[in-house]
Scaffold this motif. Sequence first.
Motif, PDB file in Angstrom:
ATOM      1  N   ASP A  63       0.055  23.880 -10.294  1.00 17.38           N
ATOM      2  CA  ASP A  63       1.180  22.954 -10.109  1.00 17.38           C
ATOM      3  C   ASP A  63       0.803  21.875  -9.098  1.00 17.38           C
ATOM      4  O   ASP A  63       0.017  22.112  -8.170  1.00 17.38           O
ATOM      5  CB  ASP A  63       2.419  23.707  -9.599  1.00 17.38           C
ATOM      6  N   VAL A  64       1.386  20.696  -9.283  1.00 13.15           N
ATOM      7  CA  VAL A  64       1.243  19.612  -8.309  1.00 13.15           C
ATOM      8  C   VAL A  64       2.635  19.310  -7.760  1.00 13.15           C
ATOM      9  O   VAL A  64       3.538  18.932  -8.508  1.00 13.15           O
ATOM     10  CB  VAL A  64       0.639  18.354  -8.939  1.00 13.15           C
ATOM     11  N   ILE A  65       2.817  19.509  -6.454  1.00 16.22           N
ATOM     12  CA  ILE A  65       4.084  19.211  -5.802  1.00 16.22           C
ATOM     13  C   ILE A  65       3.945  17.858  -5.110  1.00 16.22           C
ATOM     14  O   ILE A  65       3.054  17.672  -4.271  1.00 16.22           O
ATOM     15  CB  ILE A  65       4.453  20.299  -4.775  1.00 16.22           C
ATOM     16  N   TYR A  66       4.794  16.935  -5.492  1.00 17.63           N
ATOM     17  CA  TYR A  66       4.708  15.575  -4.956  1.00 17.63           C
ATOM     18  C   TYR A  66       5.998  15.248  -4.205  1.00 17.63           C
ATOM     19  O   TYR A  66       7.097  15.327  -4.770  1.00 17.63           O
ATOM     20  CB  TYR A  66       4.496  14.574  -6.092  1.00 17.63           C
ATOM     21  N   ALA A  67       5.845  14.891  -2.925  1.00 18.45           N
ATOM     22  CA  ALA A  67       6.985  14.458  -2.117  1.00 18.45           C
ATOM     23  C   ALA A  67       6.961  12.932  -2.056  1.00 18.45           C
ATOM     24  O   ALA A  67       6.054  12.349  -1.442  1.00 18.45           O
ATOM     25  CB  ALA A  67       6.899  15.054  -0.714  1.00 18.45           C
ATOM     26  N   SER A  68       7.923  12.311  -2.726  1.00 16.14           N
ATOM     27  CA  SER A  68       7.938  10.844  -2.753  1.00 16.14           C
ATOM     28  C   SER A  68       8.406  10.292  -1.414  1.00 16.14           C
ATOM     29  O   SER A  68       9.140  10.946  -0.671  1.00 16.14           O
ATOM     30  CB  SER A  68       8.836  10.340  -3.881  1.00 16.14           C
ATOM     31  N   ARG A  69       7.976   9.093  -1.126  1.00 18.82           N
ATOM     32  CA  ARG A  69       8.377   8.447   0.119  1.00 18.82           C
ATOM     33  C   ARG A  69       9.729   7.770  -0.069  1.00 18.82           C
ATOM     34  O   ARG A  69      10.110   7.394  -1.182  1.00 18.82           O
ATOM     35  CB  ARG A  69       7.326   7.425   0.548  1.00 18.82           C
ATOM     36  N   HIS A  70      10.445   7.555   1.022  1.00 14.77           N
ATOM     37  CA  HIS A  70      11.733   6.877   0.982  1.00 14.77           C
ATOM     38  C   HIS A  70      11.513   5.379   0.752  1.00 14.77           C
ATOM     39  O   HIS A  70      10.540   4.802   1.265  1.00 14.77           O
ATOM     40  CB  HIS A  70      12.483   7.106   2.299  1.00 14.77           C
ATOM     41  N   PRO A  71      12.370   4.703  -0.040  1.00 13.20           N
ATOM     42  CA  PRO A  71      12.188   3.267  -0.308  1.00 13.20           C
ATOM     43  C   PRO A  71      12.107   2.424   0.966  1.00 13.20           C
ATOM     44  O   PRO A  71      11.453   1.378   0.983  1.00 13.20           O
ATOM     45  CB  PRO A  71      13.429   2.909  -1.129  1.00 13.20           C
ATOM     46  N   SER A  72      12.758   2.877   2.036  1.00 14.55           N
ATOM     47  CA  SER A  72      12.725   2.107   3.273  1.00 14.55           C
ATOM     48  C   SER A  72      11.314   2.027   3.851  1.00 14.55           C
ATOM     49  O   SER A  72      10.994   1.107   4.604  1.00 14.55           O
ATOM     50  CB  SER A  72      13.667   2.727   4.302  1.00 14.55           C
TER      51      SER A  72
ATOM     52  N   PRO B 103       0.832  -1.206   0.000  1.00 17.51           N
ATOM     53  CA  PRO B 103       0.000   0.000   0.000  1.00 17.51           C
ATOM     54  C   PRO B 103       0.867   1.258   0.000  1.00 17.51           C
ATOM     55  O   PRO B 103       1.847   1.348   0.736  1.00 17.51           O
ATOM     56  CB  PRO B 103      -0.804  -0.128   1.302  1.00 17.51           C
ATOM     57  N   ALA B 104       0.503   2.226  -0.839  1.00 19.12           N
ATOM     58  CA  ALA B 104       1.300   3.459  -0.949  1.00 19.12           C
ATOM     59  C   ALA B 104       0.416   4.592  -1.430  1.00 19.12           C
ATOM     60  O   ALA B 104      -0.663   4.378  -1.988  1.00 19.12           O
ATOM     61  CB  ALA B 104       2.473   3.245  -1.908  1.00 19.12           C
ATOM     62  N   GLU B 105       0.882   5.849  -1.232  1.00 16.59           N
ATOM     63  CA  GLU B 105       0.120   7.016  -1.648  1.00 16.59           C
ATOM     64  C   GLU B 105       0.567   7.552  -3.001  1.00 16.59           C
ATOM     65  O   GLU B 105       0.012   8.524  -3.494  1.00 16.59           O
ATOM     66  CB  GLU B 105       0.256   8.140  -0.596  1.00 16.59           C
ATOM     67  N   GLY B 106       1.535   6.921  -3.631  1.00 19.65           N
ATOM     68  CA  GLY B 106       2.005   7.365  -4.933  1.00 19.65           C
ATOM     69  C   GLY B 106       3.275   6.645  -5.327  1.00 19.65           C
ATOM     70  O   GLY B 106       3.791   5.807  -4.574  1.00 19.65           O
ATOM     71  N   PRO B 107       3.818   6.960  -6.515  1.00 16.07           N
ATOM     72  CA  PRO B 107       5.017   6.272  -6.987  1.00 16.07           C
ATOM     73  C   PRO B 107       6.266   6.681  -6.218  1.00 16.07           C
ATOM     74  O   PRO B 107       6.333   7.778  -5.640  1.00 16.07           O
ATOM     75  CB  PRO B 107       5.112   6.720  -8.444  1.00 16.07           C
ATOM     76  N   LEU B 108       7.240   5.792  -6.216  1.00 15.63           N
ATOM     77  CA  LEU B 108       8.559   6.126  -5.681  1.00 15.63           C
ATOM     78  C   LEU B 108       9.288   7.044  -6.653  1.00 15.63           C
ATOM     79  O   LEU B 108       8.931   7.126  -7.837  1.00 15.63           O
ATOM     80  CB  LEU B 108       9.376   4.855  -5.453  1.00 15.63           C
ATOM     81  N   ALA B 109      10.319   7.710  -6.167  1.00 21.35           N
ATOM     82  CA  ALA B 109      11.112   8.591  -7.031  1.00 21.35           C
ATOM     83  C   ALA B 109      11.679   7.810  -8.209  1.00 21.35           C
ATOM     84  O   ALA B 109      11.684   8.289  -9.347  1.00 21.35           O
ATOM     85  CB  ALA B 109      12.234   9.245  -6.223  1.00 21.35           C
ATOM     86  N   GLY B 110      12.150   6.577  -7.937  1.00 26.17           N
ATOM     87  CA  GLY B 110      12.721   5.764  -9.008  1.00 26.17           C
ATOM     88  C   GLY B 110      11.715   5.411 -10.082  1.00 26.17           C
ATOM     89  O   GLY B 110      12.058   5.334 -11.266  1.00 26.17           O
ATOM     90  N   ASP B 111      10.444   5.233  -9.696  1.00 22.72           N
ATOM     91  CA  ASP B 111       9.408   4.919 -10.678  1.00 22.72           C
ATOM     92  C   ASP B 111       9.173   6.092 -11.622  1.00 22.72           C
ATOM     93  O   ASP B 111       8.989   5.917 -12.832  1.00 22.72           O
ATOM     94  CB  ASP B 111       8.104   4.560  -9.965  1.00 22.72           C
ATOM     95  N   ILE B 112       9.157   7.299 -11.071  1.00 23.22           N
ATOM     96  CA  ILE B 112       8.951   8.493 -11.908  1.00 23.22           C
ATOM     97  C   ILE B 112      10.109   8.654 -12.884  1.00 23.22           C
ATOM     98  O   ILE B 112       9.913   8.948 -14.067  1.00 23.22           O
ATOM     99  CB  ILE B 112       8.805   9.745 -11.022  1.00 23.22           C
ATOM    100  N   VAL B 113      11.328   8.460 -12.397  1.00 23.08           N
ATOM    101  CA  VAL B 113      12.517   8.592 -13.242  1.00 23.08           C
ATOM    102  C   VAL B 113      12.482   7.568 -14.365  1.00 23.08           C
ATOM    103  O   VAL B 113      12.791   7.869 -15.527  1.00 23.08           O
ATOM    104  CB  VAL B 113      13.798   8.439 -12.400  1.00 23.08           C
ATOM    105  N   LYS B 114      12.093   6.331 -14.050  1.00 29.76           N
ATOM    106  CA  LYS B 114      12.066   5.264 -15.061  1.00 29.76           C
ATOM    107  C   LYS B 114      11.042   5.541 -16.159  1.00 29.76           C
ATOM    108  O   LYS B 114      11.262   5.220 -17.317  1.00 29.76           O
ATOM    109  CB  LYS B 114      11.756   3.925 -14.396  1.00 29.76           C
ATOM    110  N   GLN B 115       9.908   6.143 -15.809  1.00 31.47           N
ATOM    111  CA  GLN B 115       8.844   6.369 -16.783  1.00 31.47           C
ATOM    112  C   GLN B 115       9.070   7.609 -17.640  1.00 31.47           C
ATOM    113  O   GLN B 115       8.452   7.751 -18.694  1.00 31.47           O
ATOM    114  CB  GLN B 115       7.504   6.509 -16.058  1.00 31.47           C
ATOM    115  N   ALA B 116       9.932   8.509 -17.210  1.00 31.27           N
ATOM    116  CA  ALA B 116      10.156   9.764 -17.938  1.00 31.27           C
ATOM    117  C   ALA B 116      10.668   9.491 -19.344  1.00 31.27           C
ATOM    118  O   ALA B 116      11.595   8.705 -19.545  1.00 31.27           O
ATOM    119  CB  ALA B 116      11.135  10.651 -17.183  1.00 31.27           C
TER     120      ALA B 116
END
Length: 392
Positions: free
Chosen positions: A354-363, A20-33
Amino acid sequence: MRKIIALIGCSVMAGCQYVPAEGPLAGDIVKQAGLSASEQSRVRAQVFELVDVDNRVTQVVASHQTKNFQRRFNVRSGVREPVVGVGDQLKIVIFEASPDGLFSTADSKQTPFDVVVQTDGKAAIPYVGTVKLSGKTIEQVRQTIIEALKNKAVEPDVLVNLSNTASRNVSVTGAVARSAVIPLGLVNETLMDVIAKAGGATHQPYETYVNLTRNQVRGSVLLKTILENPRENIYVQPGDQVYLVHNPRTFTVLGSVRATRRVDFGANDLNLLEAIALAGGADDSTADIKGYFIFRYEEPEILTDLVGPQRVAELVRKGMSADKDGRYPIVYRFGMDKADSLLIGQNFPIKDRDVIYASRHPSVDFAKFLNIIGRPIGTAAAAVSIANVVTD
């Protein structure tokens, strides 16, 4: 025991596939760009570009001057000379050199009269007949009448004045002090000129939008932008409809933040650090300090300056599409792990919607995963203890 072990194994597999999560990880956003819909294995995936916020990027974005009205209405440097139109009233004075001419007497060598341009664009001139006047400048009307009077009047000369400009009106309505139909004279007037004649805007420039409709073409720009960028203060044209809307600018914060919500600017300008603080800041226990993202539809000129025309063309070929205002989807990545990020963030401007998104830490996901698999393990351990007690 075998059943218990199998249950634990199934739980582990399920935990690996979904957390369960509230959005993508930073790595997911980078991979999809920059990936096309097929590369993302999604039929309707939105193609976007990822840009890391640094000093150069901040300067490009902050120094850009919006050219919405210039681009939308194809404004040129030259200004069209006013012309006569249907419904205009002209005051015409005809002079003659001889006192016994058609338009002169011993007491006066001139004859004044008024004409109104009819729906067919013509007006009746004594001893001349109907003459096409619409679409002509005042000087062209003058020369047309003089030419028509040759061989009829003695050395005729003509003065033409525009006394009523029914064809040269602009309507100004909405969030202004007095909605009005503004008649345009022979002097070209700008958006700010006609807004001032309507009493001015009733709200702050940074939360008032100016909507302009011209010949089925529509455009919208912030009043603040017109004040700061004189090139956007374009000349109005007859028939223009100007409508002011009070619409406070907002941005949205999502992800690992203290409160997910939409926030009003409440100020003339807002930078990234101010926006994060205004929203209450990130959640220190879950946020990834390297994973702040700003989702935005950006002006094409800015995207081109940031990544170059070849990259933009490549993204378009991959399926990147613009919104109704011609802007392209872009995601800015901002990290607060470096000292200079606090300086850069002070200069990076936040824009409306604008939408500001703070990604969660992988841990965080790992901790959730351990929690998920820990429950069945605890249940299994309890079952074993109960079984041992019964056996004993």
